[in-house]
Design a protein around this motif. Structure first.
Motif, PDB file in Angstrom:
ATOM      1  N   GLN A 110      -1.540  -2.968 -33.466  1.00  0.00           N
ATOM      2  CA  GLN A 110      -2.201  -4.088 -34.140  1.00  0.00           C
ATOM      3  C   GLN A 110      -2.392  -5.260 -33.182  1.00  0.00           C
ATOM      4  O   GLN A 110      -3.435  -5.921 -33.196  1.00  0.00           O
ATOM      5  CB  GLN A 110      -1.409  -4.531 -35.374  1.00  0.00           C
ATOM      6  CG  GLN A 110      -2.138  -5.571 -36.216  1.00  0.00           C
ATOM      7  CD  GLN A 110      -3.485  -5.067 -36.725  1.00  0.00           C
ATOM      8  OE1 GLN A 110      -3.569  -4.000 -37.312  1.00  0.00           O
ATOM      9  NE2 GLN A 110      -4.552  -5.810 -36.488  1.00  0.00           N
ATOM     10  N   ALA A 111      -1.404  -5.502 -32.325  1.00  0.00           N
ATOM     11  CA  ALA A 111      -1.531  -6.589 -31.349  1.00  0.00           C
ATOM     12  C   ALA A 111      -2.672  -6.311 -30.372  1.00  0.00           C
ATOM     13  O   ALA A 111      -3.434  -7.227 -30.009  1.00  0.00           O
ATOM     14  CB  ALA A 111      -0.211  -6.773 -30.596  1.00  0.00           C
ATOM     15  N   ILE A 112      -2.816  -5.051 -29.954  1.00  0.00           N
ATOM     16  CA  ILE A 112      -3.901  -4.697 -29.036  1.00  0.00           C
ATOM     17  C   ILE A 112      -5.248  -4.857 -29.741  1.00  0.00           C
ATOM     18  O   ILE A 112      -6.210  -5.384 -29.159  1.00  0.00           O
ATOM     19  CB  ILE A 112      -3.704  -3.262 -28.490  1.00  0.00           C
ATOM     20  CG1 ILE A 112      -2.485  -3.232 -27.567  1.00  0.00           C
ATOM     21  CG2 ILE A 112      -4.955  -2.785 -27.752  1.00  0.00           C
ATOM     22  CD1 ILE A 112      -2.050  -1.832 -27.162  1.00  0.00           C
ATOM     23  N   VAL A 113      -5.333  -4.426 -30.981  1.00  0.00           N
ATOM     24  CA  VAL A 113      -6.570  -4.581 -31.750  1.00  0.00           C
ATOM     25  C   VAL A 113      -6.911  -6.063 -31.902  1.00  0.00           C
ATOM     26  O   VAL A 113      -8.065  -6.476 -31.691  1.00  0.00           O
ATOM     27  CB  VAL A 113      -6.454  -3.895 -33.133  1.00  0.00           C
ATOM     28  CG1 VAL A 113      -7.598  -4.296 -34.056  1.00  0.00           C
ATOM     29  CG2 VAL A 113      -6.404  -2.386 -32.962  1.00  0.00           C
ATOM     30  N   ASP A 114      -5.916  -6.873 -32.240  1.00  0.00           N
ATOM     31  CA  ASP A 114      -6.154  -8.316 -32.402  1.00  0.00           C
ATOM     32  C   ASP A 114      -6.659  -8.933 -31.091  1.00  0.00           C
ATOM     33  O   ASP A 114      -7.593  -9.742 -31.089  1.00  0.00           O
ATOM     34  CB  ASP A 114      -4.879  -9.023 -32.857  1.00  0.00           C
ATOM     35  CG  ASP A 114      -4.468  -8.665 -34.279  1.00  0.00           C
ATOM     36  OD1 ASP A 114      -5.289  -8.061 -35.009  1.00  0.00           O
ATOM     37  OD2 ASP A 114      -3.311  -8.969 -34.650  1.00  0.00           O
ATOM     38  N   TYR A 115      -6.030  -8.541 -29.994  1.00  0.00           N
ATOM     39  CA  TYR A 115      -6.429  -9.044 -28.676  1.00  0.00           C
ATOM     40  C   TYR A 115      -7.876  -8.644 -28.383  1.00  0.00           C
ATOM     41  O   TYR A 115      -8.703  -9.470 -27.980  1.00  0.00           O
ATOM     42  CB  TYR A 115      -5.475  -8.491 -27.613  1.00  0.00           C
ATOM     43  CG  TYR A 115      -5.908  -8.738 -26.192  1.00  0.00           C
ATOM     44  CD1 TYR A 115      -5.773  -9.991 -25.605  1.00  0.00           C
ATOM     45  CD2 TYR A 115      -6.447  -7.706 -25.429  1.00  0.00           C
ATOM     46  CE1 TYR A 115      -6.159 -10.215 -24.296  1.00  0.00           C
ATOM     47  CE2 TYR A 115      -6.838  -7.917 -24.115  1.00  0.00           C
ATOM     48  CZ  TYR A 115      -6.700  -9.173 -23.547  1.00  0.00           C
ATOM     49  OH  TYR A 115      -7.076  -9.391 -22.255  1.00  0.00           O
ATOM     50  N   ALA A 116      -8.189  -7.366 -28.579  1.00  0.00           N
ATOM     51  CA  ALA A 116      -9.532  -6.871 -28.286  1.00  0.00           C
ATOM     52  C   ALA A 116     -10.574  -7.587 -29.139  1.00  0.00           C
ATOM     53  O   ALA A 116     -11.659  -7.945 -28.643  1.00  0.00           O
ATOM     54  CB  ALA A 116      -9.603  -5.361 -28.499  1.00  0.00           C
ATOM     55  N   LEU A 117     -10.266  -7.812 -30.409  1.00  0.00           N
ATOM     56  CA  LEU A 117     -11.216  -8.520 -31.282  1.00  0.00           C
ATOM     57  C   LEU A 117     -11.462  -9.948 -30.798  1.00  0.00           C
ATOM     58  O   LEU A 117     -12.597 -10.440 -30.820  1.00  0.00           O
ATOM     59  CB  LEU A 117     -10.718  -8.524 -32.724  1.00  0.00           C
ATOM     60  CG  LEU A 117     -10.817  -7.191 -33.459  1.00  0.00           C
ATOM     61  CD1 LEU A 117     -10.141  -7.287 -34.825  1.00  0.00           C
ATOM     62  CD2 LEU A 117     -12.271  -6.757 -33.600  1.00  0.00           C
ATOM     63  N   GLN A 118     -10.414 -10.614 -30.351  1.00  0.00           N
ATOM     64  CA  GLN A 118     -10.575 -11.970 -29.839  1.00  0.00           C
ATOM     65  C   GLN A 118     -11.434 -11.989 -28.574  1.00  0.00           C
ATOM     66  O   GLN A 118     -12.286 -12.863 -28.387  1.00  0.00           O
ATOM     67  CB  GLN A 118      -9.201 -12.602 -29.565  1.00  0.00           C
ATOM     68  CG  GLN A 118      -8.398 -12.893 -30.807  1.00  0.00           C
ATOM     69  CD  GLN A 118      -9.080 -13.922 -31.691  1.00  0.00           C
ATOM     70  OE1 GLN A 118      -9.613 -14.927 -31.215  1.00  0.00           O
ATOM     71  NE2 GLN A 118      -9.092 -13.670 -32.986  1.00  0.00           N
TER      72      GLN A 118
END
Length: 187
Positions: A110-118
Motif C-alpha cells: 500500500q505504501a508503494i502504491v501510495d508513493y507511485a500515485l503521488q
C-alpha cells in the motif's frame, strides 16, 4: 513430610519425639494427604497454607529435627518451583508477539502504491515532470523485472540454499532494499 512424621509411631507411646510428631501430623495433615488429589493450583494453595502455618507457629525447628532439615529445605524449594511452573509465584514469560508478515507485506504494498500515485499525480502537473517521475518510479520497475525473471524460472531457492543464479540476484544498477528513496529534484 507427613509420612516421616507418621513413621515416629514405631517408638514407645510416651516417647517425646513420637508425641510431638503425632501432634504435628494432626495439626498439618488432619485430612491426611487428600489435598494431593486437588487440582494443581488448589494443591499448591493448600501446600502454601501448610508452609504459612509452619512459619506462623514456629514449627520449623521441630520439623527440621523430626523430618530432617535437608528434607524440609528440599520441600520448600520444590514448592517454590511448583509455583513457578504453574505460573502462580512468578509472572509467566511473555511469548514474543507473532508478527504477521502478510500484514507487513500489505502495508508495504500500500505504501508503494501510495508513493507511485503521488509521483504520477506530480508528473501530470507539468510536461517537464514526466522524466522526473519516470526516474522516481524506476526502482519499482527494476524490482518488478527481477521478480518476473525469478518467477519465470519456476522455482525459488530454498532456505539456506546457496545460489549464484542471476535470476535471484538484484539486477545490475538496482538499489539495495535498504537504499533510501531518491529525492525528486525540485524545479
Amino acid at each position: 513430610m507427613q509420612r516421616r512424621l507418621v513413621d515416629h509411631e514405631v517408638f514407645a507411646a510416651d516417647d517425646s519425639d513420637r508425641l510431638r510428631s503425632t501432634a504435628l501430623a494432626l495439626r498439618l495433615f488432619p485430612g491426611g494427604l487428600s489435598f494431593t488429589q486437588l487440582k494443581f493450583v488448589e494443591e499448591h494453595a493448600h501446600s502454601e497454607r501448610l508452609l504459612q502455618i509452619i512459619d506462623e507457629e514456629d514449627l520449623r525447628d521441630d520439623l527440621d529435627r523430626l523430618v530432617g532439615e535437608r528434607f524440609m529445605e528440599e520441600l520448600s524449594a520444590a514448592h517454590a518451583d511448583y509455583g513457578v511452573v504453574l505460573g502462580i509465584t512468578s509472572a509467566p514469560k511473555a511469548e514474543p508477539p507473532v508478527v504477521s508478515m502478510l500484514e507487513r507485506l500489505r502495508e508495504l504494498t500500500q505504501a508503494i502504491v501510495d508513493y507511485a500515485l503521488q509521483v504520477l499525480a506530480y508528473s501530470r502537473t507539468h510536461a517537464d515532470h514526466l522524466a522526473l517521475a519516470q526516474r522516481a518510479l524506476e526502482p519499482i520497475d527494476v524490482f518488478r523485472e527481477a521478480a518476473r525473471r525469478a518467477s519465470s524460472n519456476g522455482r525459488r531457492p530454498s532456505d539456506g540454499e546457496a545460489t549464484h543464479d542471476d535470476d535471484y540476484a538484484l539486477p545490475e544498477g538496482a538499489p539495495a532494499p535498504d537504499a533510501p528513496v531518491p529525492a525528486v529534484p525540485e524545479e
